[in-house]
Design an enzyme around this catalytic site. Structure first.
Site, PDB file in Angstrom:
ATOM      1  N   GLU A   1       1.646   3.618  -0.940  1.00  0.00           N
ATOM      2  CA  GLU A   1       0.688   4.446  -1.656  1.00  0.00           C
ATOM      3  C   GLU A   1      -0.720   4.242  -1.091  1.00  0.00           C
ATOM      4  O   GLU A   1      -1.162   3.105  -0.875  1.00  0.00           O
ATOM      5  CB  GLU A   1       0.743   4.051  -3.136  1.00  0.00           C
ATOM      6  CG  GLU A   1      -0.209   4.778  -4.060  1.00  0.00           C
ATOM      7  CD  GLU A   1      -0.075   4.284  -5.497  1.00  0.00           C
ATOM      8  OE1 GLU A   1      -0.591   4.954  -6.396  1.00  0.00           O
ATOM      9  OE2 GLU A   1       0.570   3.218  -5.711  1.00  0.00           O
TER      10      GLU A   1
ATOM     11  N   CYS B   1       4.630   5.416  -7.095  1.00  0.00           N
ATOM     12  CA  CYS B   1       4.416   4.208  -7.892  1.00  0.00           C
ATOM     13  C   CYS B   1       4.678   4.374  -9.385  1.00  0.00           C
ATOM     14  O   CYS B   1       5.813   4.344  -9.819  1.00  0.00           O
ATOM     15  CB  CYS B   1       3.011   3.671  -7.643  1.00  0.00           C
ATOM     16  SG  CYS B   1       2.858   1.911  -8.092  1.00  0.00           S
TER      17      CYS B   1
ATOM     18  N   LYS C   1       0.551  12.341  -7.187  1.00  0.00           N
ATOM     19  CA  LYS C   1       1.071  11.439  -8.212  1.00  0.00           C
ATOM     20  C   LYS C   1       0.921  12.094  -9.576  1.00  0.00           C
ATOM     21  O   LYS C   1      -0.147  12.596  -9.928  1.00  0.00           O
ATOM     22  CB  LYS C   1       0.293  10.120  -8.164  1.00  0.00           C
ATOM     23  CG  LYS C   1       0.839   9.001  -9.039  1.00  0.00           C
ATOM     24  CD  LYS C   1       0.091   7.709  -8.742  1.00  0.00           C
ATOM     25  CE  LYS C   1       0.635   6.517  -9.507  1.00  0.00           C
ATOM     26  NZ  LYS C   1      -0.053   5.261  -9.123  1.00  0.00           N
TER      27      LYS C   1
END
Length: 637
Positions: A46, A170, A115
């Site tokens: 990330e 994540c 994300k």
């Protein structure tokens, strides 16, 4: 992607915080190394182009501009690299900043996946800088070209059935509404996660559990790549805990507090099989999804993953012992229930001094002990005939007496000779009639004793014999409850050994150890100089090979070509490839021609993920044709 295998890499480079130029160099080095090692799906952490720990620097135009410039350099570098590559960076769109993953291949920017779940709790304050990503793809202009921007995007390999990749970042894995669920339901067989997960006490175990669980629940491959060395340690430490999982199993994981590359070969073909066989897995639903194609070359993937040569037998001793105890409990509880239902108080079991009848005897003892029934009501019958040796006869008798059973000896030679006379069979002709007449006579004796005693005949045949049809129809093939029908031959040995090690009776232990040391044989041909002359594995082949074939064909749906491919690796140095192919052909021939014996099996407990009961896992017509598989087998020669 021959046989459905594709090599994946999770690449954790050593970066510098807020230095996109340096980080781009490390990323390109990682791409080059991983690609040369055969990886065709590459995942980086990330925000790795800038570093995850930039804090308020994420809002600086200079950093964002540098990240875009270096992303373009990465794109140019990937020309000629036929691989799907994911790199993380901050990207601005519509005046808002997004924590994004960029998917690229051969110099093309394929998609931008933002994300979705932005954490703002505990040590995380991403919401200070980033906006949650949109689901449905919207246009994003990169160097004058429009590419899709959104979470609901799938990357699909051209000409490779089943290889479809979805991406999350994540926290998305930790969230209740994880994007990966939607991706999988839309057809993604491989999921990637670009992560920067910091280390706290015990978090690694929880992280591993999440990855295993996601890959299992979604029946998918899962590539998790986490940030490591180079991130700021002002308040947090990142350990680079990367993992590659497949359907609930961790194929490989990186040791924490190191940076580098881990590789794992995902079996996409197997994942397709698993989803096909699960009727609860829904049909592909792609409403709202954007599918972007990319190209991979057709090539054979060099395997580093291993395939257990004994898939039914755990290699770890503690796990093997736990498995043995569990199987013995399943077998004995199944038999216990049958006795409770029928009201019977006695059992009849034919004992030969071999492994299968020994296991059935031990299971029967357990069931009787659970029911507080007298072991004297277990009638162990030894029936010596033309092939019986002193060794097996003595072991059978010792075992029954040591366990406190009632031992009956019935010599069946004369009865078989009378039968030979009735049907015109010469005792000197040692053919299948000679052998099976003995087996059927034994079964008749057991059934009639059971009638006399109001008892149940306990079957002894195991699953490997059923797969090969290595049982006399209406002979040892038949019983009133077959306790071993779900147990493969390679595991029978370990169950008997476990019982010997844990029984606490030295005399019984010694007998069981000698049974384990005795060659597997039906003892239907006369012995030579008092020793067993008929060894089963000389006739039908090694059971370790047949159990290997059985597991990977039935449980994982492998084709003959794929099965042969992995068998050569699993048994390297043990069997020559010609030997493997010889017995593999025999396995398929016997498996298809002997289904009629499995179609009328007596009841018996399922103990593992592979079972052959016609009332349970395996429904196959007795006259199914072998030709499709035969053609593939012949092509291997």
């Amino acid at each position: 992607m021959k046989y459905g295998f594709i090599k994946a890499a999770a690449v954790t480079p050593k970066i510098r915080v807020a230095d996109p130029v340096y980080n781009r160099e490390q990323i390109c080095d990682g791409i080059k190394e991983a690609y040369e090692m055969g990886a065709r799906i590459l995942v980086f952490p990330e925000l790795c182009l800038t570093g995850y720990t930039c804090g308020d620097l994420f809002l600086q135009e200079s950093l964002l501009h540098a990240a875009r410039e270096q992303l373009q350099e990465v794109l140019l570098f990937t020309k000629g690299y036929a691989a799907l590559i994911f790199v993380g960076l901050p990207l601005e769109r519509g005046g808002k900043l997004y924590n994004a993953a960029v998917a690229m291949a051969e110099g093309r920017l394929l998609a931008v996946i933002p994300k979705r779940n932005i954490p703002a709790y505990g040590e995380f304050y991403e919401a200070r800088h980033f906006t949650p990503g949109n689901k449905e793809a919207e246009p994003f202009v990169w160097n004058g070209e429009e590419v899709p921007f959104g979470t609901d995007i799938l990357l699909q390999a051209e000409g490779m059935d089943g290889l479809t990749v979805g991406c999350e970042i994540c926290e998305d894995l930790w969230a209740a509404d994880t994007p990966a669920t939607g991706h999988a339901l839309a057809g993604a067989s491989v999921l990637v996660n670009l992560s920067a997960s910091d280390e706290t006490i015990g978090k690694d175990a929880y992280r591993e559990m999440l990855v295993k669980s996601a890959s299992a629940r979604l029946v998918a491959g899962y590539i998790y790549c986490s940030a490591g060395e180079g991130e700021s340690t002002q308040d947090l430490v990142f350990g680079g805990h990367s993992m590659i999982a497949e359907n609930g199993n961790i194929l490989v994981q990186e040791k924490r507090f190191t940076e580098g590359i881990i590789y794992g070969e995902l079996d996409v073909e197997r994942l397709r099989f698993e989803r096909r066989r699960m009727n609860t897995w829904p049909a592909i639903q792609r409403k709202g999804y954007r599918v972007v194609s990319f190209h991979l070359r057709q090539e054979e993937t060099a395997l580093t993953r291993t395939f257990n040569s004994m898939p039914f037998v755990p290699s770890d001793q503690k796990e093997r012992e736990r498995r043995c105890e569990e199987i013995l409990s399943i077998q004995s509880y199944g038999l216990k229930k049958r006795y409770e239902h029928t009201g019977c108080k006695k059992a009849v079991i034919g004992i030969s001094g071999g492994l299968d009848s020994t296991l059935a005897l031990l299971v029967t003892v357990r069931a009787f002990d659970m029911l507080s029934l007298d072991r004297k009501d277990i009638i162990a019958v030894t029936m010596p005939c033309f092939g019986t040796t002193d060794r097996t006869y003595d072991n059978a008798c010792k075992m029954a007496l040591t366990l406190g059973m009632t031992l009956e000896e019935i010599d069946i030679k004369e009865a078989v000779r009378i039968h030979f006379r009735d049907i015109g069979q010469s005792e000197k002709t040692h053919d299948v009639t000679y052998e099976n007449s003995q087996a059927r006579e034994r079964t008749q004796v057991l059934m009639d004793i059971a009638n006399r005693e109001n008892a149940l005949v306990i079957g002894t045949g195991d699953m490997s014999e059923l797969a090969l049809g290595w049982a006399t129809y209406n002979g040892d093939h038949m019983s009133m409850y077959g306790v071993n029908g779900g147990v493969p031959k390679t595991l029978v040995r370990h169950l008997v050994k476990y019982y010997a090690d844990t029984c606490g009776e030295e005399n019984l232990r010694q007998v069981l150890l000698d049974v384990l040391d005795t060659p597997v044989s039906p003892e239907l041909l006369p012995p030579v100089e008092g020793k067993i002359s008929q060894k089963t594995e000389d006739l039908v082949g090694p059971y370790e090979l047949h159990d290997f074939f059985l597991y990977y064909m039935l449980r994982l749906g492998f084709s003959p070509a794929k099965l042969y491919y992995i068998a050569k690796t699993a048994f390297s140095g043990v069997y020559e490839k010609e030997v493997i192919l010889k017995w593999m052909k025999i396995f398929y021939r016997r498996f298809f021609t002997q289904q009629f014996k499995r179609s009328c099996l007596p009841d018996g407990p399922k103990v593992g993920s592979v079972a052959l009961s016609p009332r349970g896992d395996w429904r196959m017509p007795s006259d199914a044709c072998l030709q499709v598989w035969q053609r593939e087998l012949e092509a291997l020669t």
